[in-house]
Design a protein around this motif. Structure first.
Motif, PDB file in Angstrom:
ATOM      1  N   UNK A 114     -12.356  19.527 -36.640  1.00 35.60           N
ATOM      2  CA  UNK A 114     -11.798  19.686 -37.990  1.00 35.60           C
ATOM      3  C   UNK A 114     -12.848  20.288 -38.922  1.00 35.60           C
ATOM      4  N   UNK A 115     -12.383  20.778 -40.064  1.00 36.55           N
ATOM      5  CA  UNK A 115     -13.281  21.235 -41.115  1.00 36.55           C
ATOM      6  C   UNK A 115     -13.579  20.114 -42.089  1.00 36.55           C
ATOM      7  N   UNK A 116     -14.550  20.346 -42.952  1.00 41.94           N
ATOM      8  CA  UNK A 116     -14.956  19.312 -43.900  1.00 41.94           C
ATOM      9  C   UNK A 116     -13.809  18.887 -44.813  1.00 41.94           C
ATOM     10  N   UNK A 117     -12.920  19.827 -45.163  1.00 40.83           N
ATOM     11  CA  UNK A 117     -11.808  19.479 -46.042  1.00 40.83           C
ATOM     12  C   UNK A 117     -10.912  18.431 -45.380  1.00 40.83           C
ATOM     13  N   UNK A 118     -10.709  18.552 -44.071  1.00 46.68           N
ATOM     14  CA  UNK A 118      -9.903  17.558 -43.358  1.00 46.68           C
ATOM     15  C   UNK A 118     -10.623  16.217 -43.261  1.00 46.68           C
TER      16      UNK A 118
ATOM     17  N   UNK B  20     -16.956  20.350 -38.946  1.00 43.76           N
ATOM     18  CA  UNK B  20     -17.688  21.571 -39.287  1.00 43.76           C
ATOM     19  C   UNK B  20     -17.739  21.729 -40.800  1.00 43.76           C
ATOM     20  N   UNK B  21     -18.808  22.299 -41.275  1.00 43.73           N
ATOM     21  CA  UNK B  21     -18.962  22.512 -42.711  1.00 43.73           C
ATOM     22  C   UNK B  21     -17.923  23.498 -43.224  1.00 43.73           C
ATOM     23  N   UNK B  22     -17.404  23.206 -44.417  1.00 37.70           N
ATOM     24  CA  UNK B  22     -16.465  24.117 -45.057  1.00 37.70           C
ATOM     25  C   UNK B  22     -16.466  23.816 -46.549  1.00 37.70           C
ATOM     26  N   UNK B  23     -16.120  24.821 -47.351  1.00 37.51           N
ATOM     27  CA  UNK B  23     -16.056  24.657 -48.813  1.00 37.51           C
ATOM     28  C   UNK B  23     -17.392  24.190 -49.383  1.00 37.51           C
ATOM     29  N   UNK B  24     -18.474  24.691 -48.785  1.00 34.53           N
ATOM     30  CA  UNK B  24     -19.826  24.447 -49.291  1.00 34.53           C
ATOM     31  C   UNK B  24     -20.208  22.974 -49.330  1.00 34.53           C
TER      32      UNK B  24
END
Length: 205
Positions: A110-114, A136-140
């Motif tokens: 998943x991404x960080x937002x999830x 995984x890192x996402x949206x800084x």
């Protein structure tokens, strides 16, 4: 997980459309975690995305995923969520997979937002009982923020989390759909066969 001898990564999502961030994330997870395969699993009827005007059909989303991954021998298209009545819930899918394949260890990517919205998912404790959550890192989001949230959720739901060492590539399907609608190019943001398929079938326009 003792006794397991297959390691499978799962990339879930609507893939509406699939793009390079999905593919790079799957490849880095395969490499860093020593996975046998990464399954790309389009969601059939995700409860958090019920109203989908102007979106691709299930058949179109499946075909775009197939086109995107066909050149990678360790990427697999999974239709595990595409034939279920009612909404497709992650915990149901993973519980069925673990029951059917007791020799397999699952890693849900998943991404960080999830990660930051995981508590709103249906039955997060049951999800975490069946897999390791790979973030995984996402949206800084910083590594420190991710680590703190993973630790908090691990304690709350008694689950296992791993942070993926990958670039923060903030490409979103929503942005690509908007660009297509506006007549802008999405070249290089999604594989060429996927872009051609979208244009030939007038998806999102």
């Amino acid at each position: 997980m003792e006794g397991k001898h297959r390691k499978i990564g799962i990339m879930g999502g609507t893939f509406d459309p699939i793009h390079i961030s999905h593919l790079i994330l799957g490849e880095k997870a395969y490499e860093q975690l020593g996975l046998d395969e990464v399954w790309f699993m389009p969601a059939g009827n995700p409860p958090h995305k019920k109203d989908r005007p102007g979106r691709a059909s299930d058949e179109e989303r499946i075909e775009m995923v197939r086109l995107a991954i066909e050149g990678n021998p360790h990427f697999v298209l999974s239709l595990a969520e595409m034939h279920e009545e009612g909404y497709s819930y992650t915990y149901r899918t993973l519980e069925k997979l673990t029951a059917d394949n007791p020799d397999t260890e699952y890693f849900f990517i998943i991404g960080a937002d999830s990660l930051f919205s995981l508590e709103t998912w249906r039955e997060p404790a049951r999800i975490l009982k069946t897999c390791t959550m790979v973030v995984a890192s996402r949206n800084a989001a910083s590594a420190q923020e991710l680590d703190r949230e993973m630790q908090r959720l691990s304690e709350q739901f008694h689950g296992s989390f791993l942070r993926l060492d990958t670039l923060n590539m903030d490409v979103s399907s929503a942005t690509l759909r908007e660009w297509i609608k506006e007549g802008k190019s999405i070249r290089y943001y999604t594989p060429a066969p996927v872009m051609d398929y979208i244009l030939q079938h007038h998806i999102y326009q």
